[in-house]
Write a protein that holds these residues in place. Sequence first.
Motif, PDB file in Angstrom:
ATOM      1  N   GLY A 135       0.827  -1.216   0.000  1.00 49.23           N
ATOM      2  CA  GLY A 135       0.000   0.000   0.000  1.00 49.23           C
ATOM      3  C   GLY A 135       0.855   1.256   0.000  1.00 49.23           C
ATOM      4  O   GLY A 135       1.822   1.371  -0.768  1.00 49.23           O
ATOM      5  N   SER A 136       0.543   2.168   0.913  1.00 51.03           N
ATOM      6  CA  SER A 136       1.273   3.441   0.979  1.00 51.03           C
ATOM      7  C   SER A 136       2.738   3.254   1.375  1.00 51.03           C
ATOM      8  O   SER A 136       3.556   4.136   1.133  1.00 51.03           O
ATOM      9  CB  SER A 136       0.631   4.369   2.020  1.00 51.03           C
ATOM     10  N   ASP A 137       3.053   2.130   1.982  1.00 54.51           N
ATOM     11  CA  ASP A 137       4.434   1.847   2.387  1.00 54.51           C
ATOM     12  C   ASP A 137       5.165   1.242   1.190  1.00 54.51           C
ATOM     13  O   ASP A 137       5.545   0.066   1.167  1.00 54.51           O
ATOM     14  CB  ASP A 137       4.415   0.870   3.579  1.00 54.51           C
ATOM     15  N   ILE A 159      -1.172  -4.004  -7.768  1.00 59.23           N
ATOM     16  CA  ILE A 159      -2.617  -3.755  -7.727  1.00 59.23           C
ATOM     17  C   ILE A 159      -2.876  -2.290  -8.070  1.00 59.23           C
ATOM     18  O   ILE A 159      -1.980  -1.453  -7.904  1.00 59.23           O
ATOM     19  CB  ILE A 159      -3.240  -4.125  -6.360  1.00 59.23           C
ATOM     20  N   TRP A 160      -4.080  -2.025  -8.537  1.00 55.51           N
ATOM     21  CA  TRP A 160      -4.470  -0.680  -8.972  1.00 55.51           C
ATOM     22  C   TRP A 160      -3.585  -0.188 -10.111  1.00 55.51           C
ATOM     23  O   TRP A 160      -3.300   1.005 -10.188  1.00 55.51           O
ATOM     24  CB  TRP A 160      -4.416   0.332  -7.811  1.00 55.51           C
ATOM     25  N   THR A 161      -3.126  -1.115 -10.951  1.00 56.82           N
ATOM     26  CA  THR A 161      -2.312  -0.685 -12.093  1.00 56.82           C
ATOM     27  C   THR A 161      -3.290  -0.237 -13.177  1.00 56.82           C
ATOM     28  O   THR A 161      -3.867  -1.066 -13.887  1.00 56.82           O
ATOM     29  CB  THR A 161      -1.427  -1.839 -12.592  1.00 56.82           C
ATOM     30  N   VAL A 372      -1.446   9.525  -4.018  1.00 55.60           N
ATOM     31  CA  VAL A 372      -0.912   9.465  -2.651  1.00 55.60           C
ATOM     32  C   VAL A 372      -2.019  10.019  -1.775  1.00 55.60           C
ATOM     33  O   VAL A 372      -2.695  10.972  -2.145  1.00 55.60           O
ATOM     34  CB  VAL A 372       0.393  10.286  -2.521  1.00 55.60           C
ATOM     35  N   SER A 373      -2.248   9.392  -0.633  1.00 54.19           N
ATOM     36  CA  SER A 373      -3.400   9.829   0.161  1.00 54.19           C
ATOM     37  C   SER A 373      -3.058  11.091   0.957  1.00 54.19           C
ATOM     38  O   SER A 373      -1.899  11.390   1.240  1.00 54.19           O
ATOM     39  CB  SER A 373      -3.857   8.716   1.100  1.00 54.19           C
ATOM     40  N   THR A 374      -4.119  11.813   1.294  1.00 53.16           N
ATOM     41  CA  THR A 374      -3.983  13.074   2.014  1.00 53.16           C
ATOM     42  C   THR A 374      -3.145  12.903   3.287  1.00 53.16           C
ATOM     43  O   THR A 374      -2.261  13.706   3.576  1.00 53.16           O
ATOM     44  CB  THR A 374      -5.404  13.586   2.366  1.00 53.16           C
TER      45      THR A 374
HETATM   46  C1  LIG Z   1      -8.620   3.999  -9.007  1.00 58.17           C
HETATM   47  C2  LIG Z   1      -7.199   3.884  -8.555  1.00 58.17           C
HETATM   48  C3  LIG Z   1      -6.177   3.962  -9.496  1.00 58.17           C
HETATM   49  C4  LIG Z   1      -4.854   3.792  -9.099  1.00 58.17           C
HETATM   50  N1  LIG Z   1      -3.856   3.768 -10.052  1.00 58.17           N
HETATM   51  C5  LIG Z   1      -2.608   3.377  -9.692  1.00 58.17           C
HETATM   52  C6  LIG Z   1      -1.610   3.122 -10.682  1.00 58.17           C
HETATM   53  O1  LIG Z   1      -1.835   3.298 -11.898  1.00 58.17           O
HETATM   54  N2  LIG Z   1      -0.394   2.668 -10.286  1.00 58.17           N
HETATM   55  C7  LIG Z   1      -0.103   2.442  -8.964  1.00 58.17           C
HETATM   56  O2  LIG Z   1       1.015   2.008  -8.668  1.00 58.17           O
HETATM   57  N3  LIG Z   1      -1.034   2.688  -7.999  1.00 58.17           N
HETATM   58  C8  LIG Z   1      -2.266   3.129  -8.338  1.00 58.17           C
HETATM   59  N4  LIG Z   1      -3.223   3.349  -7.358  1.00 58.17           N
HETATM   60  C9  LIG Z   1      -2.887   3.074  -5.965  1.00 58.17           C
HETATM   61  C10 LIG Z   1      -2.845   4.309  -5.090  1.00 58.17           C
HETATM   62  O3  LIG Z   1      -1.650   5.006  -5.314  1.00 58.17           O
HETATM   63  C11 LIG Z   1      -3.025   3.841  -3.638  1.00 58.17           C
HETATM   64  O4  LIG Z   1      -4.375   3.419  -3.494  1.00 58.17           O
HETATM   65  C12 LIG Z   1      -2.686   4.899  -2.644  1.00 58.17           C
HETATM   66  O5  LIG Z   1      -1.311   5.183  -2.667  1.00 58.17           O
HETATM   67  C13 LIG Z   1      -3.083   4.472  -1.217  1.00 58.17           C
HETATM   68  O6  LIG Z   1      -2.591   3.195  -0.927  1.00 58.17           O
HETATM   69  P1  LIG Z   1      -3.586   2.054  -0.391  1.00 58.17           P
HETATM   70  O7  LIG Z   1      -4.793   2.048  -1.224  1.00 58.17           O
HETATM   71  O8  LIG Z   1      -2.826   0.791  -0.276  1.00 58.17           O
HETATM   72  O9  LIG Z   1      -4.022   2.554   1.045  1.00 58.17           O
HETATM   73  P2  LIG Z   1      -3.326   2.181   2.456  1.00 58.17           P
HETATM   74  O10 LIG Z   1      -1.875   2.411   2.374  1.00 58.17           O
HETATM   75  O11 LIG Z   1      -3.785   0.837   2.874  1.00 58.17           O
HETATM   76  O12 LIG Z   1      -3.997   3.261   3.374  1.00 58.17           O
HETATM   77  C14 LIG Z   1      -5.381   3.200   3.767  1.00 58.17           C
HETATM   78  C15 LIG Z   1      -5.719   4.460   4.542  1.00 58.17           C
HETATM   79  O13 LIG Z   1      -4.896   4.556   5.705  1.00 58.17           O
HETATM   80  C16 LIG Z   1      -4.183   5.776   5.723  1.00 58.17           C
HETATM   81  N5  LIG Z   1      -2.839   5.550   6.278  1.00 58.17           N
HETATM   82  C17 LIG Z   1      -1.975   4.517   5.970  1.00 58.17           C
HETATM   83  N6  LIG Z   1      -0.844   4.648   6.682  1.00 58.17           N
HETATM   84  C18 LIG Z   1      -0.968   5.797   7.413  1.00 58.17           C
HETATM   85  C19 LIG Z   1      -0.124   6.493   8.332  1.00 58.17           C
HETATM   86  N7  LIG Z   1       1.080   6.036   8.635  1.00 58.17           N
HETATM   87  N8  LIG Z   1      -0.588   7.635   8.889  1.00 58.17           N
HETATM   88  C20 LIG Z   1      -1.822   8.097   8.588  1.00 58.17           C
HETATM   89  N9  LIG Z   1      -2.670   7.495   7.727  1.00 58.17           N
HETATM   90  C21 LIG Z   1      -2.241   6.366   7.153  1.00 58.17           C
HETATM   91  C22 LIG Z   1      -4.112   6.242   4.277  1.00 58.17           C
HETATM   92  O14 LIG Z   1      -4.003   7.638   4.221  1.00 58.17           O
HETATM   93  C23 LIG Z   1      -5.427   5.729   3.717  1.00 58.17           C
HETATM   94  O15 LIG Z   1      -6.426   6.682   3.924  1.00 58.17           O
HETATM   95  C24 LIG Z   1      -4.554   3.590  -7.731  1.00 58.17           C
HETATM   96  C25 LIG Z   1      -5.589   3.537  -6.785  1.00 58.17           C
HETATM   97  C26 LIG Z   1      -6.892   3.673  -7.175  1.00 58.17           C
HETATM   98  C27 LIG Z   1      -7.976   3.557  -6.141  1.00 58.17           C
END
Ligand SMILES: Cc1cc2nc3c(=O)[nH]c(=O)nc-3n(C[C@H](O)[C@H](O)[C@H](O)COP(=O)(O)OP(=O)(O)OC[C@H]3O[C@@H](n4cnc5c(N)ncnc54)[C@H](O)[C@@H]3O)c2cc1C
Length: 392
Positions: A135-137, A159-161, A372-374
């Motif tokens: 995920g974000s890591d 995933i999410w490619t 990248v999430s907020t």
């Molecule tokens: C429609 C779509 C298209 C995408 N396209 C691509 C793509 O083409 N290529 C690609 O590589 N990726 C892609 N992504 C992936 C996207 O970059 C990730 O979904 C995003 O980076 C968040 O990762 P995650 O979904 O695993 O959430 P997670 O990492 O599981 O996080 C879930 C929630 O927890 C929060 N969180 C996690 N850790 C912390 C922390 N330490 N402190 C505070 N909050 C935290 C996050 O902010 C989030 O709100 C896509 C995603 C979507 C939904």
Amino acid sequence: MTDSKIENEAPDPQEQIRASVRSLCAKFPGEYWRRLDRERGYPTEFVDALTEAGFLGALIPEEYGGSGLTLIEAAVILEEIHACGGNGAACHAQMYTMGTLLRHGSAAQKARWLPEIAAGELRLQAFGVTEPTSGSDMLNLTTTAVREGDHYVINGQKIWTSRAEHSDLMLLIARTTRREDATKRTDGLSVFLVDLQLAQGTTININPIRTMMNHATTEVFFKDLRVPADNLIGEEGHGFRYILSGLNAERILIAAECIGDAKWFIAKASAYAKEREVFDRPIGQNQGVQFPIARAYAQMRAAELMVREAAQRYQSGGDCGTEANLAKLLAADASWAAAEMCVQTHGGFGFAEEFDIERKFRETRLYQVAPVSTNLILAYLAEHVLGLPRSY
Ligand SMILES: Cc1cc2nc3c(=O)[nH]c(=O)nc-3n(C[C@H](O)[C@H](O)[C@H](O)COP(=O)(O)OP(=O)(O)OC[C@H]3O[C@@H](n4cnc5c(N)ncnc54)[C@H](O)[C@@H]3O)c2cc1C
């Protein structure tokens, strides 16, 4: 201003780009996007038209057949697509992956790939970073690439490619050194250009993921995929550094799309507030209706300045991590606030499919989470700008 002054003034190149994007987008009105949204279809005709007009080769240098523009103009192109009610998500990756190839690819790789990409014969639309367990890591990714002679053998899952089914090439990041054996957290990752078409259905399997908006996103499985060592970008083990500029470009370009969305919502709401009459007067005469529109406008303009600054900093080659993150955060917030305001201004009609608002509302919601999430942006600012302890 005299007439002769007007005649002598050189046309503003950015305005010219905006005007030609607008005239291209006029051929793809709301009905087009609505039909695709219903069918979860890919906007092939729109992407073809953009390619033919040279917009998707915007960042490719002229010597390779591209338009040789900068990220500043690329941001203008994507912003305008969104301001016209369209969606650049179908093809924006070709712009933000380009920096990695241009800045870190070898002369031979550029000569091999860029002319065909510029001509629209090859699509570089997929960026494989996110994995289900990391995920974000991002640095915790586990897809491996192991050198065997003149090839790398790739195993793992992304995933999410997005757009993997509509792309010939994917920029892929994989682990070439085990995390525990790498000297630094950021070492041991490498970047490859992967030919998706060659191995589809054998060593690469792609499954679409249906989402709340039309986004052509997928999960991709690699099972003993053999990639020629010639497709390694830069040096083995330094991939994270190479994609950092790509991640910044991605944040800036998506922020520009958010500005376009915000402009679209604001224009739509303003027009409706002037025309819709309730209690024998336009609803926009009520401060309760006009103030949220004015506030959304102010928020959008402030974010727009940050997006411009980030694009200029990226283009000057300086470190733009902070500005790219700020631009993405502020622009995504501005578009989301404008979306919310636009639904409220339209009352019940905000929910009707034919107004396009509910579609754009769903589309712009994504940018609070991706790329990248907020929260992760706030964590970056807290740590890297404000010197607070690392929270993750
Ligand atoms: C429609 C779509 C298209 C995408 N396209 C691509 C793509 O083409 N290529 C690609 O590589 N990726 C892609 N992504 C992936 C996207 O970059 C990730 O979904 C995003 O980076 C968040 O990762 P995650 O979904 O695993 O959430 P997670 O990492 O599981 O996080 C879930 C929630 O927890 C929060 N969180 C996690 N850790 C912390 C922390 N330490 N402190 C505070 N909050 C935290 C996050 O902010 C989030 O709100 C896509 C995603 C979507 C939904």
